[in-house]
Design a protein around this motif. Structure first.
Motif: not given
Length: 447
Positions: A137-138, A145-150, A359-360
């Motif tokens: 993901a990173e 984007w990742l902050n929304y699911a963190t 996630a790829t």
């Protein structure tokens, strides 16, 4: 489109016609047959082999979009022996809670609203992403984007598809024939609107009718303006109710939107006066662009599917789109959008394998090859995108200058984001005073 996901339905795997692709056998309409894991076609999936089992996936995605999605992971399933059982529901938001409460949670769910995923995180039901998924993901998505699911530093979901809710649709032919250029700033857009109006054409068309969801297109206007005028920090504070809905900064954004949406000189091209916005469906609202009856229409990337058959979408075509320009270009490129997040309720090896694959970049490109889809994944091959506007949206989303924020009403409590905000905007379009509308929505916020 409504803030809850598009109406989509999964297909029953009822057809028995088998066809061969790349050495793997597929059942049309769903289902799969095992492939030779040592074949060249399966080499790309070798890291996930040895995890045979059944993985259930639940989402709101239905109809043709579901068929495309199921085809996109079919070779992975055939080469790994993992049987992905997909179910799509038009009542996903309510039914996923029922499934979890009833002890029948899906292994994986595709959440169209980060707030809905957060509900299961807070309840302790959602399973954190393992390190292998987090690493992918990173590599693939920006921090925005990742902050929304963190939550509390723990990643629970990975982004999947994306949609772009800052597009302004227009006719390149009309612009070219009349000497108009795509505006780069808000002030240039207002000057363009004045020039179009001076030629006797309404520069904007709009429509917010959407059945029970009437009003949602007007919320997109407000969200886009707040992000551009007040910036991402104020946007986040507003969405999280750290400042009230009737804060003076939000009033300023409404006033800026008012200069366009409730301006009789600007709207509603091809449909009538300002009041027709409330009765014009969002599907029909942009059609006058094709007849040069209005100049521009703010609507998401998904609107590409609404243009009539035979319409050429492209920079030199019948219609194209540009990003709603910033108020201050020095503050980056603001973009408001949405998408799905892959969350999980189980951590069996085969479930982790599916989470990793989704996630790829390889999966993103497989799904994009099916058409009518794009992603903010940095590894997405833009040449594989079918629609020119999908490519444009993906290019903007992966630009390091882009300041992305998720659709605000999708992040708010449902009573507000899919309730009073929609109704309040409908009242506002119909002439209600701004302060009355803002007070109404603020008073509805759950305590």
């Amino acid at each position: 489109m409504p803030k809850s996901p598009h109406p989509r339905a999964t297909v029953a795997a009822s057809l028995s016609l088998v066809f061969l692709t790349g050495g793997c056998a597929y059942l049309e309409g769903g289902g799969s047959q095992s492939a030779d894991p040592d074949s060249p076609e399966c080499e790309a999936f070798s890291q996930w082999q040895g995890n045979e089992g059944t993985v259930s996936v639940y989402a709101s995605i239905r109809d043709e979009e579901a068929e495309r999605m199921e085809r996109s992971w079919q070779q992975f399933a055939d080469c790994t022996g993992i049987d992905i059982q997909y179910e799509g529901s038009g009542e996903f938001e309510a039914q996923v809670q029922v499934k979890v409460d009833g002890g029948n949670a899906p292994d994986i769910a595709l959440f169209p609203q980060p707030g809905l995923l957060a509900r299961f995180i807070d309840a302790g039901d959602a399973v954190p992403a393992p390190d292998s998924v987090r690493t992918l993901a990173e590599e693939g998505w920006s921090e925005d984007w990742l902050n929304y699911a963190t939550v509390d530093g723990e990643l629970y979901g990975t982004p999947l598809g994306a949609n772009f809710k800052s597009f302004v649709w227009y006719s390149p032919t009309y612009f070219s024939e009349n000497g108009h250029e795509v505006p780069q700033t808000w002030d240039e857009m207002i000057a363009l609107s004045d020039a179009i109006a001076a030629d006797g054409v309404k520069p904007w068309c709009a429509g917010i009718e959407s059945g029970d969801a009437t009003g949602w297109p007007a919320t997109d206007w407000i969200e886009n303006v707040i992000l551009r005028e007040q910036g991402p920090d104020v946007y986040d504070q507003w969405v999280g109710h750290e400042i009230p809905f009737n804060d003076p900064q939000i009033t300023e954004a409404f006033d800026r939107a008012d200069e366009i949406l409730r301006n009789e000189d600007y709207v509603n091209g091809g449909h009538g006066n300002v009041q027709t916005i409330g009765t014009t469906s969002f599907q029909d609202a942009g059609m006058p662009i094709l007849d040069d009856e209005c100049g521009m229409y703010l609507m998401g990337s998904f609107y590409a599917a609404q243009w009539p058959e035979g319409t050429t979408v492209g920079e030199d075509g019948d219609v194209f789109a540009f990003n709603l320009p910033p108020v201050d270009p020095e503050e980056g490129t603001p973009v408001m959008g949405g998408g799905e997040f892959v969350g999980a309720f189980a951590d069996r090896p085969e479930v982790v394998a599916v989470r990793e694959y989704l996630a790829t970049a390889e999966y993103a490109n497989s799904r994009a090859a099916e058409g009518a889809w794009f992603s903010a994944h940095q590894g997405l091959d833009l040449d594989g995108l079918e629609a020119p506007t999908d490519r444009l949206g993906a290019e903007i989303l992966r630009d390091p200058e882009t300041v992305f924020r998720f659709d605000g009403s999708d992040l708010m409590p449902a009573a507000v984001g899919a309730g009073t905000f929609w109704r309040g905007m409908t009242n506002w379009i119909n002439g209600e005073e701004t302060d009355v509308t803002l007070d109404y929505i603020e008073d509805s916020w759950p305590s």
